[in-house]
Design a protein around this motif. Structure first.
Motif, PDB file in Angstrom:
ATOM      1  N   PRO A 211       0.829  -1.213   0.000  1.00 15.70           N
ATOM      2  CA  PRO A 211       0.000   0.000   0.000  1.00 15.70           C
ATOM      3  C   PRO A 211       0.859   1.257   0.000  1.00 15.70           C
ATOM      4  CG  PRO A 211       0.060  -0.960   2.189  1.00 15.70           C
ATOM      5  CD  PRO A 211       0.779  -1.928   1.278  1.00 15.70           C
ATOM      6  N   PRO A 212       0.373   2.324  -0.604  1.00 14.33           N
ATOM      7  CA  PRO A 212       1.137   3.580  -0.590  1.00 14.33           C
ATOM      8  C   PRO A 212       1.216   4.140   0.820  1.00 14.33           C
ATOM      9  CG  PRO A 212      -1.059   3.938  -1.477  1.00 14.33           C
ATOM     10  CD  PRO A 212      -0.912   2.462  -1.314  1.00 14.33           C
ATOM     11  N   PRO A 213       2.293   4.814   1.167  1.00 14.61           N
ATOM     12  CA  PRO A 213       2.382   5.446   2.491  1.00 14.61           C
ATOM     13  C   PRO A 213       1.250   6.449   2.673  1.00 14.61           C
ATOM     14  CG  PRO A 213       4.511   5.452   1.386  1.00 14.61           C
ATOM     15  CD  PRO A 213       3.510   5.041   0.357  1.00 14.61           C
ATOM     16  N   LEU A 214       0.736   6.504   3.895  1.00 15.69           N
ATOM     17  CA  LEU A 214      -0.387   7.388   4.207  1.00 15.69           C
ATOM     18  C   LEU A 214      -0.166   8.036   5.561  1.00 15.69           C
ATOM     19  CD1 LEU A 214      -3.373   8.418   3.759  1.00 15.69           C
ATOM     20  CD2 LEU A 214      -4.092   6.358   4.988  1.00 15.69           C
ATOM     21  N   LEU A 215      -0.450   9.337   5.649  1.00 18.03           N
ATOM     22  CA  LEU A 215      -0.434  10.072   6.906  1.00 18.03           C
ATOM     23  C   LEU A 215      -1.843  10.603   7.157  1.00 18.03           C
ATOM     24  CD1 LEU A 215       1.200  11.336   9.274  1.00 18.03           C
ATOM     25  CD2 LEU A 215       1.480  13.365   7.824  1.00 18.03           C
ATOM     26  N   ILE A 216      -2.419  10.219   8.290  1.00 18.95           N
ATOM     27  CA  ILE A 216      -3.740  10.721   8.680  1.00 18.95           C
ATOM     28  C   ILE A 216      -3.524  11.784   9.745  1.00 18.95           C
ATOM     29  CG2 ILE A 216      -6.012  10.150   9.590  1.00 18.95           C
ATOM     30  CD1 ILE A 216      -5.623   7.289   8.666  1.00 18.95           C
ATOM     31  N   VAL A 217      -3.892  13.027   9.453  1.00 19.01           N
ATOM     32  CA  VAL A 217      -3.640  14.146  10.363  1.00 19.01           C
ATOM     33  C   VAL A 217      -4.926  14.546  11.081  1.00 19.01           C
ATOM     34  CG1 VAL A 217      -1.739  14.967   8.927  1.00 19.01           C
ATOM     35  CG2 VAL A 217      -4.029  15.908   8.598  1.00 19.01           C
ATOM     36  N   GLY A 218      -4.746  15.232  12.195  1.00 15.59           N
ATOM     37  CA  GLY A 218      -5.895  15.699  12.958  1.00 15.59           C
ATOM     38  C   GLY A 218      -6.504  14.643  13.848  1.00 15.59           C
ATOM     39  N   VAL A 219      -5.737  13.596  14.166  1.00 21.38           N
ATOM     40  CA  VAL A 219      -6.257  12.517  15.001  1.00 21.38           C
ATOM     41  C   VAL A 219      -6.302  12.986  16.452  1.00 21.38           C
ATOM     42  CG1 VAL A 219      -5.915  10.148  15.779  1.00 21.38           C
ATOM     43  CG2 VAL A 219      -5.330  10.787  13.430  1.00 21.38           C
ATOM     44  N   GLY A 220      -7.465  12.859  17.063  1.00 16.67           N
ATOM     45  CA  GLY A 220      -7.635  13.302  18.436  1.00 16.67           C
ATOM     46  C   GLY A 220      -7.942  12.146  19.377  1.00 16.67           C
ATOM     47  N   ASP A 237       3.414   0.029   9.276  1.00 19.92           N
ATOM     48  CA  ASP A 237       4.500   0.580   8.457  1.00 19.92           C
ATOM     49  C   ASP A 237       3.974   1.471   7.332  1.00 19.92           C
ATOM     50  OD1 ASP A 237       6.433  -0.712   9.931  1.00 19.92           O
ATOM     51  OD2 ASP A 237       6.453  -2.487   8.646  1.00 19.92           O
ATOM     52  N   ALA A 238       2.736   1.246   6.940  1.00 19.34           N
ATOM     53  CA  ALA A 238       2.181   1.986   5.801  1.00 19.34           C
ATOM     54  C   ALA A 238       1.422   3.232   6.212  1.00 19.34           C
ATOM     55  CB  ALA A 238       1.256   1.078   4.994  1.00 19.34           C
ATOM     56  N   VAL A 239       0.788   3.207   7.389  1.00 18.13           N
ATOM     57  CA  VAL A 239      -0.105   4.298   7.795  1.00 18.13           C
ATOM     58  C   VAL A 239       0.359   4.870   9.126  1.00 18.13           C
ATOM     59  CG1 VAL A 239      -2.476   4.963   8.322  1.00 18.13           C
ATOM     60  CG2 VAL A 239      -2.037   3.164   6.616  1.00 18.13           C
ATOM     61  N   ARG A 240       0.550   6.193   9.158  1.00 15.53           N
ATOM     62  CA  ARG A 240       0.915   6.877  10.394  1.00 15.53           C
ATOM     63  C   ARG A 240      -0.201   7.835  10.802  1.00 15.53           C
ATOM     64  NH1 ARG A 240       4.805  10.400  10.395  1.00 15.53           N
ATOM     65  NH2 ARG A 240       4.948  10.704   8.147  1.00 15.53           N
ATOM     66  N   LEU A 241      -0.352   7.997  12.106  1.00 16.11           N
ATOM     67  CA  LEU A 241      -1.340   8.914  12.656  1.00 16.11           C
ATOM     68  C   LEU A 241      -0.628  10.128  13.228  1.00 16.11           C
ATOM     69  CD1 LEU A 241      -3.563   6.346  14.625  1.00 16.11           C
ATOM     70  CD2 LEU A 241      -3.836   7.119  12.255  1.00 16.11           C
ATOM     71  N   ALA A 242      -1.221  11.293  13.023  1.00 21.69           N
ATOM     72  CA  ALA A 242      -0.639  12.533  13.550  1.00 21.69           C
ATOM     73  C   ALA A 242      -1.752  13.376  14.158  1.00 21.69           C
ATOM     74  CB  ALA A 242       0.068  13.309  12.447  1.00 21.69           C
ATOM     75  N   PRO A 243      -1.446  14.135  15.191  1.00 25.74           N
ATOM     76  CA  PRO A 243      -2.447  15.028  15.781  1.00 25.74           C
ATOM     77  C   PRO A 243      -2.635  16.264  14.907  1.00 25.74           C
ATOM     78  CG  PRO A 243      -0.339  15.369  16.819  1.00 25.74           C
ATOM     79  CD  PRO A 243      -0.135  14.235  15.837  1.00 25.74           C
ATOM     80  N   TYR A 244      -3.383  17.234  15.432  1.00 25.00           N
ATOM     81  CA  TYR A 244      -3.397  18.545  14.779  1.00 25.00           C
ATOM     82  C   TYR A 244      -1.964  19.041  14.680  1.00 25.00           C
ATOM     83  CZ  TYR A 244      -8.466  19.222  15.145  1.00 25.00           C
ATOM     84  OH  TYR A 244      -9.814  19.119  15.011  1.00 25.00           O
ATOM     85  N   LEU A 245      -1.584  19.506  13.525  1.00 26.40           N
ATOM     86  CA  LEU A 245      -0.220  19.967  13.322  1.00 26.40           C
ATOM     87  C   LEU A 245      -0.157  21.489  13.387  1.00 26.40           C
ATOM     88  CD1 LEU A 245       0.783  17.703  10.281  1.00 26.40           C
ATOM     89  CD2 LEU A 245       1.245  17.307  12.717  1.00 26.40           C
ATOM     90  N   PRO A 246       0.944  22.042  13.908  1.00 32.97           N
ATOM     91  CA  PRO A 246       1.128  23.495  13.800  1.00 32.97           C
ATOM     92  C   PRO A 246       1.040  23.910  12.334  1.00 32.97           C
ATOM     93  CG  PRO A 246       2.785  22.507  15.225  1.00 32.97           C
ATOM     94  CD  PRO A 246       2.060  21.371  14.590  1.00 32.97           C
ATOM     95  N   GLU A 247       0.603  25.127  12.101  1.00 30.47           N
ATOM     96  CA  GLU A 247       0.295  25.563  10.741  1.00 30.47           C
ATOM     97  C   GLU A 247       1.474  25.388   9.787  1.00 30.47           C
ATOM     98  OE1 GLU A 247      -1.909  26.799   7.552  1.00 30.47           O
ATOM     99  OE2 GLU A 247      -2.597  26.257   9.565  1.00 30.47           O
ATOM    100  N   GLU A 248       2.652  25.783  10.194  1.00 31.37           N
ATOM    101  CA  GLU A 248       3.803  25.671   9.307  1.00 31.37           C
ATOM    102  C   GLU A 248       4.099  24.218   8.961  1.00 31.37           C
ATOM    103  OE1 GLU A 248       5.482  28.052   7.681  1.00 31.37           O
ATOM    104  OE2 GLU A 248       3.971  29.408   8.501  1.00 31.37           O
ATOM    105  N   GLU A 249       4.012  23.342   9.953  1.00 36.28           N
ATOM    106  CA  GLU A 249       4.254  21.924   9.699  1.00 36.28           C
ATOM    107  C   GLU A 249       3.180  21.342   8.795  1.00 36.28           C
ATOM    108  OE1 GLU A 249       4.961  17.719  12.148  1.00 36.28           O
ATOM    109  OE2 GLU A 249       4.695  19.611  13.245  1.00 36.28           O
TER     110      GLU A 249
END
Length: 351
Positions: A211-220, A237-249
């Motif tokens: 599967p293609p790499p995937l980043l899911i952002v805004g995870v609370g 290995d394929a999917v990462r979870l991220a919280p709300y990101l700072p605007e620049e990031e």
């Protein structure tokens, strides 16, 4: 023109993007207008461009804010006699003012998807939004879909002036130079973004190929459950979870995204769709009215709301040629904040 902009409810998320970009474009497009902006004490909205009015709000905020908005707008209207007031959310003064009031309506999801909101939030929106619709002299809807929903659910609004004003997307031109070296990007900050559906689709893709790499952002708050699902499916290995990101990031992440995966089942507009297109990304959406409207036929559309439909759409988006991506970019760049300001101002002039 002399205008008051009520931005008291615009501190976070998509509404903050809308207000920041609208105010910046207003200063550029109509530098002779006198724009007064209402913000909570300590807000970073419009720090230099317009006349700021910081408004203290008593707690609890849910009750204190509309009372503060009502008092300050009445006092300010008497003091400066603005030509019009623009409330950037349908949560504003509780009483009519001597200057005409236009309310920006973003979506009516709390009425059409009530299961996606807590009971307390539904009640609060019903009261505050309903009152705003009643005292407004006109409405700015961010899509034809939103205006249709407003007229259907609140028939009395049909008797007043309204305008469909799409968001701009040209703010992305100030972001880092785009390429497609990063993972696909999806969103999870509200349940309508369907992160569970996205993970199921990635599991189906993994059954056939890497599967293609995937980043899911805004995870609370759902992070633990989503991570457990990824672990169980062998997708860590394929999917990462991220919280709300700072605007620049966040800007950096989206600028290098391989594609935008946006299977939201309900939107008022869907700004990641036009942001992604403007940056030269393939965009995947569901058969949802607002995102279909703003995509203009340039997104890959799921043929239903199943994981297989999303998996198929993602694989199709990976095969899009440069001509299709370029056409989508051209379409996305027709969404400008200058146009949004001019259309909004035209409605205010009519009022």
């Amino acid at each position: 023109m002399k205008i008051v902009v009520d931005a008291m409810c615009a501190e976070f998320g998509g509404i903050r993007t809308y207000v920041d970009q609208l105010l910046a474009a207003w200063a550029t497009s109509f530098p002779d207008d006198e724009v007064h902006v209402l913000v909570p004490v300590g807000s970073t909205i419009s720090p230099d461009v317009h006349v700021r009015h910081e408004v203290p709000v008593r707690r609890p905020v849910a009750a204190g804010r509309p009372l503060a908005q009502t008092a300050v707008l009445r006092r300010l209207t008497r003091a400066i006699a603005p030509d019009a007031i623009l409330a950037t959310m349908p949560s504003t003064t509780l009483r009519r003012t001597s200057s005409p009031l236009a309310v920006v309506v973003h979506d009516l999801r709390h009425e059409l998807r009530p299961q996606q909101f807590s009971r307390a939030r539904r009640v609060l929106r019903r009261i505050s939004y309903g009152r705003s619709y009643a005292v407004a002299d006109g409405y700015v809807a961010v899509s034809a879909r939103t205006l249709h929903d407003l007229h259907e659910l609140h028939p009395s609004t049909r008797q007043r002036r309204s305008a469909v004003v799409h968001h701009g997307a040209d703010h992305v031109l100030t972001w880092p130079v785009p390429d497609r070296t990063g993972p696909a990007v999806a969103f999870a900050h509200h349940t309508n973004k369907n992160p569970d559906l996205i993970i199921e689709a990635w599991a189906l893709i993994a059954e056939q190929a890497t599967p293609p790499p995937l980043l899911i952002v805004g995870v609370g708050g759902a992070r633990e459950a989503l991570q457990a699902d990824l672990d169980q499916r062998g997708l860590t290995d394929a999917v990462r979870l991220a919280p709300y990101l700072p605007e620049e990031e966040f800007r950096g992440v989206v600028s290098v995204a391989d594609m935008i995966v946006f299977p939201s089942d309900f939107e008022g507009f869907g700004i990641p769709v036009v942001e992604g297109m403007s940056l030269g990304k393939p965009v995947v959406i569901g058969p949802e009215r607002a995102t279909l409207e703003v995509a203009g036929g340039h997104a890959v559309v799921m043929d239903g709301w199943t994981p297989q439909a999303l998996a198929d759409a993602v694989l199709e988006a990976r095969q899009l040629d440069d001509v299709a991506v370029a056409a989508a970019r051209t379409w996305g760049r027709t969404f400008t904040w200058d146009r949004a300001v001019r259309q909004t101002r035209e409605l205010l002039q009519q009022l």
